[in-house]
Design a protein around this motif. Structure first.
Motif, PDB file in Angstrom:
ATOM      1  N   VAL A 145       0.834  -1.203   0.000  1.00  0.00           N
ATOM      2  CA  VAL A 145       0.000   0.000   0.000  1.00  0.00           C
ATOM      3  C   VAL A 145       0.874   1.260   0.000  1.00  0.00           C
ATOM      4  CG1 VAL A 145      -1.877   1.234   1.133  1.00  0.00           C
ATOM      5  CG2 VAL A 145      -1.748  -1.270   1.301  1.00  0.00           C
ATOM      6  N   HIS A 146       0.598   2.158  -0.946  1.00  0.00           N
ATOM      7  CA  HIS A 146       1.332   3.416  -1.070  1.00  0.00           C
ATOM      8  C   HIS A 146       0.410   4.586  -0.718  1.00  0.00           C
ATOM      9  CE1 HIS A 146       5.039   2.041  -3.203  1.00  0.00           C
ATOM     10  NE2 HIS A 146       4.251   1.052  -3.583  1.00  0.00           N
ATOM     11  N   CYS A 147       0.811   5.362   0.277  1.00  0.00           N
ATOM     12  CA  CYS A 147       0.067   6.564   0.667  1.00  0.00           C
ATOM     13  C   CYS A 147       0.542   7.734  -0.194  1.00  0.00           C
ATOM     14  CB  CYS A 147       0.290   6.855   2.143  1.00  0.00           C
ATOM     15  SG  CYS A 147      -0.630   8.282   2.761  1.00  0.00           S
ATOM     16  N   ILE A 148      -0.368   8.344  -0.904  1.00  0.00           N
ATOM     17  CA  ILE A 148      -0.045   9.395  -1.878  1.00  0.00           C
ATOM     18  C   ILE A 148       0.135  10.759  -1.227  1.00  0.00           C
ATOM     19  CG2 ILE A 148      -0.950  10.673  -3.866  1.00  0.00           C
ATOM     20  CD1 ILE A 148      -2.421   8.159  -4.717  1.00  0.00           C
ATOM     21  N   ASP A 149       1.182  11.466  -1.663  1.00  0.00           N
ATOM     22  CA  ASP A 149       1.347  12.881  -1.307  1.00  0.00           C
ATOM     23  C   ASP A 149       1.542  13.652  -2.606  1.00  0.00           C
ATOM     24  OD1 ASP A 149       1.968  14.989   0.907  1.00  0.00           O
ATOM     25  OD2 ASP A 149       3.550  15.252  -0.585  1.00  0.00           O
ATOM     26  N   ILE A 150       0.798  14.750  -2.763  1.00  0.00           N
ATOM     27  CA  ILE A 150       0.869  15.551  -3.982  1.00  0.00           C
ATOM     28  C   ILE A 150       1.070  17.025  -3.630  1.00  0.00           C
ATOM     29  CG2 ILE A 150      -0.318  16.286  -6.088  1.00  0.00           C
ATOM     30  CD1 ILE A 150      -1.948  13.802  -6.058  1.00  0.00           C
ATOM     31  N   GLU A 151       1.930  17.679  -4.385  1.00  0.00           N
ATOM     32  CA  GLU A 151       2.100  19.126  -4.234  1.00  0.00           C
ATOM     33  C   GLU A 151       2.385  19.743  -5.593  1.00  0.00           C
ATOM     34  OE1 GLU A 151       4.747  22.535  -1.905  1.00  0.00           O
ATOM     35  OE2 GLU A 151       4.928  20.430  -1.308  1.00  0.00           O
ATOM     36  N   THR A 152       1.673  20.829  -5.904  1.00  0.00           N
ATOM     37  CA  THR A 152       1.886  21.579  -7.131  1.00  0.00           C
ATOM     38  C   THR A 152       2.241  23.016  -6.771  1.00  0.00           C
ATOM     39  OG1 THR A 152       0.259  20.235  -8.326  1.00  0.00           O
ATOM     40  CG2 THR A 152       0.848  22.361  -9.306  1.00  0.00           C
ATOM     41  N   LEU A 153       3.280  23.540  -7.396  1.00  0.00           N
ATOM     42  CA  LEU A 153       3.666  24.916  -7.134  1.00  0.00           C
ATOM     43  C   LEU A 153       2.527  25.858  -7.504  1.00  0.00           C
ATOM     44  CD1 LEU A 153       7.378  24.985  -8.409  1.00  0.00           C
ATOM     45  CD2 LEU A 153       6.500  24.511  -6.099  1.00  0.00           C
ATOM     46  N   GLU A 154       2.360  26.891  -6.711  1.00  0.00           N
ATOM     47  CA  GLU A 154       1.196  27.772  -6.828  1.00  0.00           C
ATOM     48  C   GLU A 154       1.014  28.348  -8.235  1.00  0.00           C
ATOM     49  OE1 GLU A 154      -0.824  31.585  -4.482  1.00  0.00           O
ATOM     50  OE2 GLU A 154       1.123  30.790  -3.845  1.00  0.00           O
ATOM     51  N   ASP A 155       2.109  28.746  -8.879  1.00  0.00           N
ATOM     52  CA  ASP A 155       2.009  29.369 -10.202  1.00  0.00           C
ATOM     53  C   ASP A 155       1.496  28.412 -11.276  1.00  0.00           C
ATOM     54  OD1 ASP A 155       2.958  31.687  -9.119  1.00  0.00           O
ATOM     55  OD2 ASP A 155       5.002  31.489  -9.884  1.00  0.00           O
ATOM     56  N   HIS A 156       1.498  27.127 -10.975  1.00  0.00           N
ATOM     57  CA  HIS A 156       1.088  26.132 -11.983  1.00  0.00           C
ATOM     58  C   HIS A 156      -0.184  25.386 -11.586  1.00  0.00           C
ATOM     59  CE1 HIS A 156       4.766  26.539 -14.456  1.00  0.00           C
ATOM     60  NE2 HIS A 156       5.297  26.893 -13.304  1.00  0.00           N
ATOM     61  N   GLN A 157      -0.812  25.812 -10.522  1.00  0.00           N
ATOM     62  CA  GLN A 157      -2.072  25.191 -10.116  1.00  0.00           C
ATOM     63  C   GLN A 157      -3.176  25.583 -11.101  1.00  0.00           C
ATOM     64  OE1 GLN A 157      -2.718  26.290  -5.994  1.00  0.00           O
ATOM     65  NE2 GLN A 157      -0.888  25.221  -5.290  1.00  0.00           N
ATOM     66  N   GLY A 158      -4.163  24.705 -11.227  1.00  0.00           N
ATOM     67  CA  GLY A 158      -5.257  24.972 -12.160  1.00  0.00           C
ATOM     68  C   GLY A 158      -5.021  24.417 -13.549  1.00  0.00           C
ATOM     69  N   ASN A 159      -3.912  23.698 -13.736  1.00  0.00           N
ATOM     70  CA  ASN A 159      -3.602  23.116 -15.042  1.00  0.00           C
ATOM     71  C   ASN A 159      -3.777  21.595 -15.066  1.00  0.00           C
ATOM     72  OD1 ASN A 159      -2.721  25.489 -16.585  1.00  0.00           O
ATOM     73  ND2 ASN A 159      -1.071  25.605 -15.080  1.00  0.00           N
ATOM     74  N   LYS A 160      -4.431  21.065 -14.044  1.00  0.00           N
ATOM     75  CA  LYS A 160      -4.731  19.630 -13.930  1.00  0.00           C
ATOM     76  C   LYS A 160      -3.474  18.760 -13.819  1.00  0.00           C
ATOM     77  CE  LYS A 160      -9.229  19.934 -16.217  1.00  0.00           C
ATOM     78  NZ  LYS A 160     -10.132  19.379 -17.245  1.00  0.00           N
ATOM     79  N   LEU A 161      -2.406  19.368 -13.331  1.00  0.00           N
ATOM     80  CA  LEU A 161      -1.152  18.624 -13.199  1.00  0.00           C
ATOM     81  C   LEU A 161      -1.242  17.564 -12.108  1.00  0.00           C
ATOM     82  CD1 LEU A 161       1.415  21.551 -13.547  1.00  0.00           C
ATOM     83  CD2 LEU A 161       0.583  19.990 -15.316  1.00  0.00           C
ATOM     84  N   ALA A 162      -1.878  17.925 -10.978  1.00  0.00           N
ATOM     85  CA  ALA A 162      -2.021  16.970  -9.876  1.00  0.00           C
ATOM     86  C   ALA A 162      -2.812  15.749 -10.340  1.00  0.00           C
ATOM     87  CB  ALA A 162      -2.699  17.627  -8.681  1.00  0.00           C
ATOM     88  N   GLN A 163      -3.887  15.984 -11.102  1.00  0.00           N
ATOM     89  CA  GLN A 163      -4.689  14.868 -11.619  1.00  0.00           C
ATOM     90  C   GLN A 163      -3.856  13.993 -12.557  1.00  0.00           C
ATOM     91  OE1 GLN A 163      -8.659  15.902 -13.108  1.00  0.00           O
ATOM     92  NE2 GLN A 163      -8.444  17.899 -12.132  1.00  0.00           N
ATOM     93  N   LYS A 164      -3.093  14.655 -13.424  1.00  0.00           N
ATOM     94  CA  LYS A 164      -2.318  13.928 -14.428  1.00  0.00           C
ATOM     95  C   LYS A 164      -1.272  13.016 -13.782  1.00  0.00           C
ATOM     96  CE  LYS A 164      -1.143  13.137 -18.767  1.00  0.00           C
ATOM     97  NZ  LYS A 164      -2.094  12.558 -19.757  1.00  0.00           N
ATOM     98  N   ILE A 165      -0.482  13.562 -12.866  1.00  0.00           N
ATOM     99  CA  ILE A 165       0.566  12.735 -12.267  1.00  0.00           C
ATOM    100  C   ILE A 165      -0.017  11.730 -11.273  1.00  0.00           C
ATOM    101  CG2 ILE A 165       2.459  14.342 -12.667  1.00  0.00           C
ATOM    102  CD1 ILE A 165       2.206  15.369  -9.867  1.00  0.00           C
ATOM    103  N   ALA A 166      -1.195  12.039 -10.707  1.00  0.00           N
ATOM    104  CA  ALA A 166      -1.866  11.064  -9.841  1.00  0.00           C
ATOM    105  C   ALA A 166      -2.281   9.843 -10.669  1.00  0.00           C
ATOM    106  CB  ALA A 166      -3.079  11.685  -9.163  1.00  0.00           C
ATOM    107  N   HIS A 167      -2.742  10.069 -11.887  1.00  0.00           N
ATOM    108  CA  HIS A 167      -3.095   8.953 -12.772  1.00  0.00           C
ATOM    109  C   HIS A 167      -1.860   8.104 -13.073  1.00  0.00           C
ATOM    110  CE1 HIS A 167      -7.334   9.124 -14.096  1.00  0.00           C
ATOM    111  NE2 HIS A 167      -7.260  10.413 -13.796  1.00  0.00           N
ATOM    112  N   HIS A 168      -0.741   8.742 -13.345  1.00  0.00           N
ATOM    113  CA  HIS A 168       0.498   8.006 -13.622  1.00  0.00           C
ATOM    114  C   HIS A 168       0.900   7.182 -12.394  1.00  0.00           C
ATOM    115  CE1 HIS A 168       2.127   9.387 -17.569  1.00  0.00           C
ATOM    116  NE2 HIS A 168       1.198  10.323 -17.392  1.00  0.00           N
ATOM    117  N   PHE A 169       0.775   7.786 -11.216  1.00  0.00           N
ATOM    118  CA  PHE A 169       1.101   7.096  -9.970  1.00  0.00           C
ATOM    119  C   PHE A 169       0.210   5.869  -9.792  1.00  0.00           C
ATOM    120  CE2 PHE A 169       0.802   6.205  -5.489  1.00  0.00           C
ATOM    121  CZ  PHE A 169       2.053   6.509  -4.955  1.00  0.00           C
TER     122      PHE A 169
END
Length: 273
Positions: A204-228
């Motif tokens: 079991v892997h507990c996920i931690d995600i952080e996106t730099l403020e200037d790049h939030q709103g570009n669905k980056l967290a969703q994208k890399i979460a899918h890869h994870f």
């Protein structure tokens, strides 16, 4: 008297852990992730307090009706833990029970404190629930990279961001690359979003995600979460998502991917000074 347990003796606390409780405390007791444990008895502990190595809370384990421990813990926190916490910039004591019966005990022990509380939600993703059709398309200016030793040692502009994320949860980069997995989004040779294993136990892997403020709103967290998630499922691993009930964007991402809410718990907090 409450004493600190040596890491080589953490195994003595395995029987105190709630199998349906938080992954983080299991990871510390198993010795995968860093942390400290304070117990009522060094030989055969019945009750303990786990200080997570990333300073993200203190989890009470074992018998919540241990009067001797309960009578001493507030003084111990004030005299032994508080000075060390303040040295590392920690100004709040966040108390979590490893099972629901701890809630009333925590409320009683710290009733004289300025005690606040919040709700936490835990999600698990099973392979048959994964919604790969919801993986977002992101702007071409971003590239997704898997976290590996080559990237970790690269001269990328803000590599310190990645180093800090890994050291927040892991005792060494080697430990992370042995047990954890992760992905990041890169923009103009700069890491702008990271998704990695914060804690790991069994499969079991507990996920931690952080996106730099200037790049939030570009669905980056969703994208890399899918890869994870895809990496986890491909290798028979289980993704685990733990977030505050008030963090609606995080919950929305988890549920959009297909995570199912498996249990909830209450967290308590009070200021050290």
């Amino acid at each position: 008297m409450i004493m600190e347990l040596h890491k080589m003796d953490f195994y003595k606390c395995k029987s105190l852990i709630n199998p349906q409780g938080q992954l983080e405390v299991k990871a510390v007791v198993e010795g995968v992730n860093p942390g400290r444990i304070f117990v009522d008895n060094l030989t055969s502990p019945k009750t303990g307090l786990v200080w997570l190595g990333n300073n993200d809370g203190f989890i009470f384990i074992g018998n919540e009706e241990n009067e001797r421990f309960n009578e001493q813990i507030d003084h111990f926190i004030e005299t032994a833990i508080q000075p060390e916490a303040l040295k590392v910039g920690l100004h709040w004591f966040e108390a979590i029970g490893n099972h629901p019966n701890w809630n009333k005990t925590i409320e009683n022990i710290f009733q004289h404190r300025k005690l606040g509380s919040w709700n936490q939600k835990v999600y698990i993703l099973e392979k048959h629930d994964y919604r790969d059709e919801n993986e977002p398309v992101i702007k071409q200016e971003y590239s997704i990279k898997k976290l590996n030793k080559v990237l970790f040692e690269s001269p990328i502009e803000n590599i310190d961001f990645l180093h800090a994320k890994i050291s927040e949860f892991w005792s060494s980069p080697e430990s992370f690359f042995q047990w954890g997995i992760g992905y990041c989004a890169v923009h103009n040779e700069k890491i702008v979003s990271v998704c990695l294993s914060g804690f790991f136990v069994g499969n079991v892997h507990c996920i931690d995600i952080e996106t730099l403020e200037d790049h939030q709103g570009n669905k980056l967290a969703q994208k890399i979460a899918h890869h994870f998630v895809q990496d986890c499922l491909k290798h028979g691993m289980v993704p685990y998502w733990d977030c505050m009930e008030s963090n609606k964007p995080s919950i929305a991402v988890a549920e959009n991917i297909g995570f199912t809410n498996t249990f909830n718990y209450v967290g308590y907090e009070f200021p050290f000074v």
